[in-house]
Design a protein around this motif. Structure first.
Motif, PDB file in Angstrom:
ATOM      1  N   TYR A  96      50.097  44.556  41.926  1.00 28.32           N
ATOM      2  CA  TYR A  96      48.615  45.298  41.447  1.00 28.32           C
ATOM      3  C   TYR A  96      48.453  46.293  42.554  1.00 28.32           C
ATOM      4  CZ  TYR A  96      48.253  41.355  38.230  1.00 28.32           C
ATOM      5  OH  TYR A  96      48.301  40.278  37.104  1.00 28.32           O
ATOM      6  N   ARG A  97      49.276  46.582  43.569  1.00 32.13           N
ATOM      7  CA  ARG A  97      49.045  47.823  44.639  1.00 32.13           C
ATOM      8  C   ARG A  97      47.609  47.658  44.994  1.00 32.13           C
ATOM      9  NH1 ARG A  97      51.332  51.691  40.323  1.00 32.13           N
ATOM     10  NH2 ARG A  97      49.469  52.588  40.582  1.00 32.13           N
TER      11      ARG A  97
ATOM     12  N   GLN B 130      45.934  53.032  35.235  1.00 31.57           N
ATOM     13  CA  GLN B 130      46.426  52.492  33.935  1.00 31.57           C
ATOM     14  C   GLN B 130      47.568  51.529  33.729  1.00 31.57           C
ATOM     15  OE1 GLN B 130      44.610  52.839  31.190  1.00 31.57           O
ATOM     16  NE2 GLN B 130      45.764  51.621  29.869  1.00 31.57           N
ATOM     17  N   GLU B 131      48.858  51.881  34.671  1.00 33.09           N
ATOM     18  CA  GLU B 131      49.903  50.816  34.577  1.00 33.09           C
ATOM     19  C   GLU B 131      49.567  49.498  35.144  1.00 33.09           C
ATOM     20  OE1 GLU B 131      50.183  53.803  38.186  1.00 33.09           O
ATOM     21  OE2 GLU B 131      49.886  54.272  36.002  1.00 33.09           O
TER      22      GLU B 131
ATOM     23  N   ALA C 263      48.207  43.828  34.540  1.00 29.20           N
ATOM     24  CA  ALA C 263      47.365  42.739  34.642  1.00 29.20           C
ATOM     25  C   ALA C 263      46.936  42.207  33.444  1.00 29.20           C
ATOM     26  CB  ALA C 263      46.076  43.174  35.448  1.00 29.20           C
ATOM     27  N   ALA C 264      46.888  42.951  32.177  1.00 23.53           N
ATOM     28  CA  ALA C 264      46.497  42.642  30.847  1.00 23.53           C
ATOM     29  C   ALA C 264      47.541  41.581  30.384  1.00 23.53           C
ATOM     30  CB  ALA C 264      46.061  43.820  29.949  1.00 23.53           C
TER      31      ALA C 264
ATOM     32  N   GLU D  52      49.843  36.404  29.084  1.00 25.63           N
ATOM     33  CA  GLU D  52      50.719  35.445  29.025  1.00 25.63           C
ATOM     34  C   GLU D  52      50.433  34.170  29.467  1.00 25.63           C
ATOM     35  OE1 GLU D  52      53.618  37.553  31.680  1.00 25.63           O
ATOM     36  OE2 GLU D  52      54.352  38.744  29.892  1.00 25.63           O
ATOM     37  N   ALA D  53      49.533  34.107  30.432  1.00 28.19           N
ATOM     38  CA  ALA D  53      48.877  32.879  31.028  1.00 28.19           C
ATOM     39  C   ALA D  53      47.991  31.933  30.108  1.00 28.19           C
ATOM     40  CB  ALA D  53      47.949  33.334  32.378  1.00 28.19           C
ATOM     41  N   VAL D  54      47.477  32.973  29.280  1.00 24.38           N
ATOM     42  CA  VAL D  54      46.269  32.209  28.153  1.00 24.38           C
ATOM     43  C   VAL D  54      47.193  31.809  27.067  1.00 24.38           C
ATOM     44  CG1 VAL D  54      44.846  32.550  26.285  1.00 24.38           C
ATOM     45  CG2 VAL D  54      44.250  33.655  28.526  1.00 24.38           C
ATOM     46  N   SER D  55      48.426  32.270  26.609  1.00 29.33           N
ATOM     47  CA  SER D  55      49.240  32.205  25.769  1.00 29.33           C
ATOM     48  C   SER D  55      49.964  30.646  26.125  1.00 29.33           C
ATOM     49  CB  SER D  55      50.487  33.171  25.274  1.00 29.33           C
ATOM     50  OG  SER D  55      51.330  32.562  24.485  1.00 29.33           O
TER      51      SER D  55
END
Length: 134
Positions: A32-33, A90-91, A96-97, A102-105
């Motif tokens: 996440y830099r 943006q990237e 992160a989104a 993926e975590a919620v899924s």
């Protein structure tokens, strides 16, 4: 004597800033830099560090050193939450989104699997006929 007290207080505060800064840095994900930093300090950790107001002030100072726009919150139970409130590129935002989705899924999939296991492992309930004892 007052200048010695001020110097001692400044040294203590600088040490606290360094401690909080190290914890804030440790919570960062390299991908996440430097964005999306967050640190949650339980009441016990805050007590070890000092007074809540001083910890919050140190977090803001440490955040300035890290380039964060710090937002702090103290919960009812004494937990201090420190968040980097900057808008990421943006990237980084998209990464992160995607990770959050993926975590919620994965969480939903795990809950569904556990529910299926509970349904299939429960003994079947068969209706009792007339004359059968309970």
């Amino acid at each position: 004597m007052p200048s010695q007290r001020n110097e001692l207080a400044e040294r203590r505060f600088a040490k606290l800033v360094n401690q909080v800064k190290a914890m804030m840095s440790a919570c960062l994900k390299p991908e996440y830099r430097g964005f999306y930093g967050q640190l949650v300090l339980a009441r016990e950790a805050v007590t070890e560090l000092g007074e809540v107001a001083e910890v919050r002030r140190a977090a803001r100072a440490a955040g300035r050193q890290l380039g964060w726009r710090v937002r702090t919150h103290v919960s009812d139970d004494g937990t201090v939450i420190i968040i980097d409130d900057r808008d990421p590129p943006q990237e980084v935002h998209e990464l992160a989104a995607r990770r959050s989705a993926e975590a919620v899924s994965a969480l939903i999939t795990r809950a569904q699997a556990e529910a299926r296991m509970r349904r299939t492992s429960a003994p079947p309930i068969r209706p009792r006929g007339p004359g059968e004892d309970l």
